[in-house]
Each structure stands twice: as structure tokens, then as C-alpha cells.
Design an enzyme around this catalytic site. Structure first.
Site, PDB file in Angstrom:
ATOM      1  N   TYR A 188       0.818  -1.214   0.000  1.00  0.00           N
ATOM      2  CA  TYR A 188       0.000   0.000   0.000  1.00  0.00           C
ATOM      3  C   TYR A 188       0.854   1.267   0.000  1.00  0.00           C
ATOM      4  O   TYR A 188       0.312   2.367   0.009  1.00  0.00           O
ATOM      5  CB  TYR A 188      -0.894   0.044   1.249  1.00  0.00           C
ATOM      6  CG  TYR A 188      -2.019  -0.946   1.219  1.00  0.00           C
ATOM      7  CD1 TYR A 188      -1.746  -2.303   1.266  1.00  0.00           C
ATOM      8  CD2 TYR A 188      -3.342  -0.536   1.143  1.00  0.00           C
ATOM      9  CE1 TYR A 188      -2.770  -3.228   1.235  1.00  0.00           C
ATOM     10  CE2 TYR A 188      -4.363  -1.461   1.114  1.00  0.00           C
ATOM     11  CZ  TYR A 188      -4.072  -2.797   1.162  1.00  0.00           C
ATOM     12  OH  TYR A 188      -5.100  -3.708   1.133  1.00  0.00           O
ATOM     13  N   LYS A 257       2.973 -14.176   5.789  1.00  0.00           N
ATOM     14  CA  LYS A 257       3.266 -15.192   4.775  1.00  0.00           C
ATOM     15  C   LYS A 257       4.782 -15.301   4.666  1.00  0.00           C
ATOM     16  O   LYS A 257       5.363 -15.212   3.581  1.00  0.00           O
ATOM     17  CB  LYS A 257       2.679 -14.761   3.410  1.00  0.00           C
ATOM     18  CG  LYS A 257       1.218 -15.024   3.245  1.00  0.00           C
ATOM     19  CD  LYS A 257       0.844 -16.489   3.166  1.00  0.00           C
ATOM     20  CE  LYS A 257       1.229 -17.128   1.851  1.00  0.00           C
ATOM     21  NZ  LYS A 257       0.810 -18.560   1.806  1.00  0.00           N
ATOM     22  N   ASP A 307      -2.805 -17.715   5.322  1.00  0.00           N
ATOM     23  CA  ASP A 307      -3.881 -18.536   4.736  1.00  0.00           C
ATOM     24  C   ASP A 307      -4.459 -19.514   5.757  1.00  0.00           C
ATOM     25  O   ASP A 307      -5.664 -19.732   5.808  1.00  0.00           O
ATOM     26  CB  ASP A 307      -3.420 -19.256   3.465  1.00  0.00           C
ATOM     27  CG  ASP A 307      -2.027 -19.806   3.573  1.00  0.00           C
ATOM     28  OD1 ASP A 307      -1.077 -19.007   3.550  1.00  0.00           O
ATOM     29  OD2 ASP A 307      -1.872 -21.024   3.701  1.00  0.00           O
ATOM     30  N   ASP A 331      -6.053  -6.161   5.949  1.00  0.00           N
ATOM     31  CA  ASP A 331      -7.193  -5.666   5.176  1.00  0.00           C
ATOM     32  C   ASP A 331      -8.141  -6.825   4.863  1.00  0.00           C
ATOM     33  O   ASP A 331      -9.342  -6.767   5.131  1.00  0.00           O
ATOM     34  CB  ASP A 331      -6.661  -5.033   3.873  1.00  0.00           C
ATOM     35  CG  ASP A 331      -7.700  -4.145   3.218  1.00  0.00           C
ATOM     36  OD1 ASP A 331      -8.783  -3.966   3.789  1.00  0.00           O
ATOM     37  OD2 ASP A 331      -7.420  -3.628   2.119  1.00  0.00           O
TER      38      ASP A 331
END
Ligand code: NAP
Length: 455
Positions: A188, A257, A307, A331
Site C-alpha cells: 500500500y 506469509k 492462509d 485488510d
């Protein structure tokens, strides 16, 4: 600087009331603070005397404060403008053609006047409705700009179940999590280069020649840079740990991740454990350091791959409390959590820095509902409750939450008896078996019920 010397073009500072002072996690508010109110666009604004969600929330907040403190405390609102209402007020005669010829910086000034920036900076706290980013302008989203301008590095989104909401997942009744999403870095940060542009080609060449990276020969690439710093990650994780300690949560989970993105998301994980050990070793213990039964009274810091976390929030929500996330993971995760407990209409949010804080609903302007008195104001009311907690007015904050809870409980009881309409807005009403969105109430009726239930 005194509040009367701010040199504002079109805003009036309330004659009574004081400035709130924020320094890191310390917030000092008098019994009469001045708080900036930005109504926002779309469902945020009042149209033809039909109150928007921001004005409805203000009424609920003021009532909660009055009921809780019997006149000993009062918020003095300073109305400021951003978005379409700012353009209307500051540049009423500007045509779209003229707007298009302006620089990106000047375009932003049309939608975000310096008056607004000055009062937020000076008075430190604001309640903000949703803002549209006009399509076709060359400037970034005003929401993103505000976060960057005021260094609001922590996006805080509590997600809890309200008894009576027909939630999608039966485990949702156990939800009580708070997402701390890093707000300024990651993908972002805005370092993106258009496919085919000189910048993209130069960057690709640099990566190939200087760093030995490989690309498909002749393919046209858009390029973006994922930025995650030690300082940015640690300031967010520090806030998340402080919050868990303050509010009595048992765990802080680092969501990443790092198995794929070792030097960004993997580093986030590593910095999180480092920080916990260095700054909170007497109050926090890493899950991997626990031998046998966890020590009493210590917050556990652990980490989960993003995940797998999407899976675990649905299957084992009781195991989680505060979630510290890089920007993109946070987000996605906060919207997924909100959906599981009844939708964005019940999800509040805050953007917090070391000197300023802006409280806002997590949804956008939902433009098709503008001026119709149907959009759910609960998210911005609950953001107002977060704001009251933040300045230490917990009794008033709790009144807002209990007023909303009681209204939902009444609706659930009515739904069991098949009574219509329900005293909830369309988005919640349609979630009950046998009910459609036309069985809901006006937003203003919902607000009246919440107020009745607070008294
Ligand atoms: P949105 O405004 O959040 O609306 C998407 C849908 O979510 C609505 O059509 C509605 O769905 C539901 N919804 C949102 N808020 C609701 C509420 N209070 N009560 C009931 N339902 C609600 O998202 P968007 O359409 O993608 O974005 C519209 C504009 O908002 C864009 O300009 C975007 O940039 C801006 N935005 C601003 C912020 C912010 O200010 N922080 C955040 C996000 C988006 P149903 O019709 O299906 O019920």
C-alpha cells in the site's frame, strides 16, 4: 499555538472546549474536549434534512456521554470538511474541466482543504464518515492520504459477536478479536509502476542487470514494491501488545506469509518476537518457549501463516485475541472477520498514530443509499465507542455497545415470533430466516431504539 490562532479559512472553532493531547499511547482529555467531526460523502452526509450515518452516530455519542456523566462531561464538536462537501464549500464554482487541469496536489486540496488538516493536527482526534475518491483525479485516495499525512500507522478493528445476529458461522458466537493492521507500508506504500512506462522499464532493467533477476523476455510487466520496515512493523506490534495487556486479551498473533516472502513478512514475524522479548519479557511469553502449562498471567505471543489463519478464524476462534498484521493481510482478514459476525455494518475502526487518531466505519460511502435513511449507522456508532474508550470515557463507550446489543436482542426476539418490521436496518434484517431487506427499519428508527436502550 492558541486555538484561536489557527488561521482557518472557513471553519469555526467552538468557543468552549480543550485540545486533546496524544503522545504515543498516552492520551490526555479534559471533561470538555474538542473533537473534529467530518461527516463524509454518500451515506455519511446529511441530505435534505435526512441525517447521514455520521450525524446519527453523533447523536448517539452525545446521548451516551450525557447519560454516563450527567452533564459533567461534554464533547464540543468542530465540524470540518473533506470529500464532496469540501469541494462544495471551498470551491463551489469549480467546473470538472477546470478540476482536470489542476495538479494532483491542487486536486487533493479541493477535496481535503488545509483547514481540515490544520484542525485534525491541532485537536488530535476526529470522527470521520466515509469518503469517496473521485475517479479520474490524479491524486491518491483521501483516506490513504490522511493516514500517511498524520502517520496513523495502526488500523485497529475490533470484531465481536453481538448476541442475536444470525451469524454465518456457528462459531461466530465466540468471536472477540481485535485486528491491528499496519496502515502505511507493504504493497500500500504506493510504489507501483505502470506496465510499459519508462519507470517500469528502468526498474526491470535494474533488477535484471544489477540484481540478476529474470523476467519473461518480451512480456509487459507492471511492477510494485512491497515495503516493510523494522521500525514500522515494531511500532504496530508494540501497540498490539500494549492493547492486549491493557484489555486482558490472552494472545497476540503475528499473521504473515513469511514462508514465501521471507524478508518482508518473514521479517515482520521475527521483529515481533524480538520486540516481545526485549520490551515485554516480564509480561509476554512466546508460544515456542512454553514448556508444559502456560505461565499464569502472561500474554502469549505466537504466529500463524495468513492462509491458515483464514481457516482457523472459522474453526477455532476461541484461541485468538489480538491479531497483529501487515497491511494487506490485515485488510483481507478484518473484512472476513466482519462478514462472519454479521457484516461490515457492525465493524468499527480506528486509525491511530503517536500524535493523532481518526475513528471511522470500515465500510465506504455506499452511494446508492445516500440520503435514503437506510444505511446501517452501527459501524460508525461503534467507532465512536472506540473513540470514547480511547479518551478514557469507557462508561459512555459501554453504553453505546449495550444500546446496540439490546436493540439487536429485541429484534432477534421479534424475529422468533415472526413480527415485522424489525428495528434494524435492511442489511441486518435480511439475515433473519423469513425476512427480507424490506422488513428492516429506517436508520433513524434504529438510532432512536439504540438511544432508548441506553437510558
Ligand atoms: P461500500 O461503500 O462499503 O459499499 C459496498 C456495499 O456494502 C454497499 O452497496 C452495501 O451492500 C454494503 N454497505 C456498506 N456500508 C453499509 C452500511 N453502512 N449499511 C448497510 N450496507 C452497507 O464499498 P464500495 O461500493 O466499494 O465503495 C464506495 C466508495 O466508498 C468508493 O469511492 C470507495 O473509495 C469509498 N470507500 C471509502 C472508505 C473510507 O472512507 N474509509 C472505505 C471503503 C470505500 P448491499 O447493497 O449489498 O447491501
Amino acid at each position: 499555538m492558541a486555538k484561536n490562532n489557527l488561521q482557518l479559512e472557513k471553519l469555526t472553532v467552538p468557543s468552549s472546549g480543550d485540545r486533546i493531547k496524544i503522545s504515543g499511547s498516552k492520551v490526555k482529555a479534559s471533561d470538555n474536549p474538542i473533537i473534529v467531526l467530518i461527516e463524509g460523502d454518500g451515506i455519511g452526509k446529511t441530505v435534505n434534512n435526512i441525517l447521514g450515518i455520521t450525524a446519527l452516530a453523533r447523536e448517539v455519542i452525545d446521548t451516551a456521554v450525557e447519560v454516563a456523566y450527567a452533564g459533567e462531561r461534554t464533547i464540543h464538536w468542530l465540524k470540518a470538511y473533506a470529500g464532496d462537501t469540501a469541494r462544495k464549500r471551498y470551491y463551489p464554482n469549480l467546473s470538472d474541466d477546470e478540476f482536470k487541469t489542476m495538479s494532483a496536489k491542487d486536486q487533493r486540496g479541493v477535496y481535503l482543504p488545509s483547514d481540515t488538516l490544520k484542525v485534525v493536527e491541532y485537536f488530535s482526534i476526529g470522527l470521520k464518515g466515509p469518503l469517496t475518491t473521485p475517479i479520474g483525479g490524479g491524486f491518491k485516495s483521501i483516506n490513504v492520504y490522511l493516514r500517511q499525512y498524520f502517520d496513523l500507522y495502526a488500523c485497529v478493528r475490533p470484531v465481536r459477536y453481538f448476541a442475536g445476529v444470525p451469524a454465518l458461522n456457528k462459531n461466530a458466537v465466540h468471536f472477540d478479536m481485535v485486528v491491528f493492521r499496519e496502515n502505511l507500508e507493504d504493497v500500500y506504500a504506493g510504489m507501483e509502476f505502470e506496465p510499459g512506462s519508462d519507470e517500469a522499464r528502468k526498474l526491470q532493467k535494474f533488477l535484471e542487470k544489477e540484481l540478476g533477476e529474470t523476467f519473461h523476455h518480451g512480456w509487459n510487466y507492471g511492477l510494485g514494491i512491497k515495503l516493510m520496515s523494522e521500525q514500522g512493523s515494531k511500532q504496530l506490534i508494540r501497540r498490539a501488545i500494549e492493547y492486549a495487556l491493557d484489555k486482558g486479551y490472552k494472545t497476540v498473533t503475528l499473521i504473515h506469509k513469511g514462508n514465501i516472502m521471507k524478508y518482508t513478512e518473514g521479517a515482520f514475524r521475527k521483529w515481533g518476537y524480538e520486540l516481545a522479548k526485549k520490551e515485554f519479557s516480564d509480561q509476554v511469553i512466546a508460544e515456542h518457549d512454553i514448556k508444559g502449562t502456560p505461565p499464569q498471567g502472561k500474554v502469549i505471543i505466537n504466529d500463524r501463516i495468513a492462509d491458515s489463519m483464514f481457516y482457523q478464524i472459522q474453526t477455532r476462534p476461541r484461541e485468538y485475541g489480538v491479531l497483529a498484521c501487515p497491511n494487506l493481510n490485515g485488510d483481507y482478514l478484518s473484512d472476513a472477520l466482519a462478514a462472519l459476525v454479521g457484516g461490515l455494518g457492525l465493524a468499527p475502526g480506528a486509525n491511530i498514530g503517536d500524535h493523532c487518531a481518526l475513528f471511522e466505519a470500515t465500510h465506504g460511502t455506499a452511494p446508492k443509499y445516500t440520503g435514503k435513511d437506510v444505511a446501517n449507522p452501527a459501524s460508525i456508532m461503534l467507532s465512536g465507542a472506540l473513540m470514547l474508550d480511547y479518551i478514557g470515557w469507557n462508561k459512555a463507550a459501554e453504553l453505546i455497545r449495550s444500546g446496540i446489543t439490546a436493540t439487536i436482542t429485541q429484534a432477534a426476539q421479534m424475529a422468533q415470533l415472526g413480527k415485522k418490521p424489525l428495528p434494524l436496518t435492511y442489511d441486518l434484517a435480511r439475515q433473519y430466516d423469513g425476512y427480507t431487506e424490506s422488513d428492516g427499519a429506517k436508520a433513524s428508527t434504529f438510532k432512536d431504539k439504540v438511544i432508548q436502550n441506553m437510558k
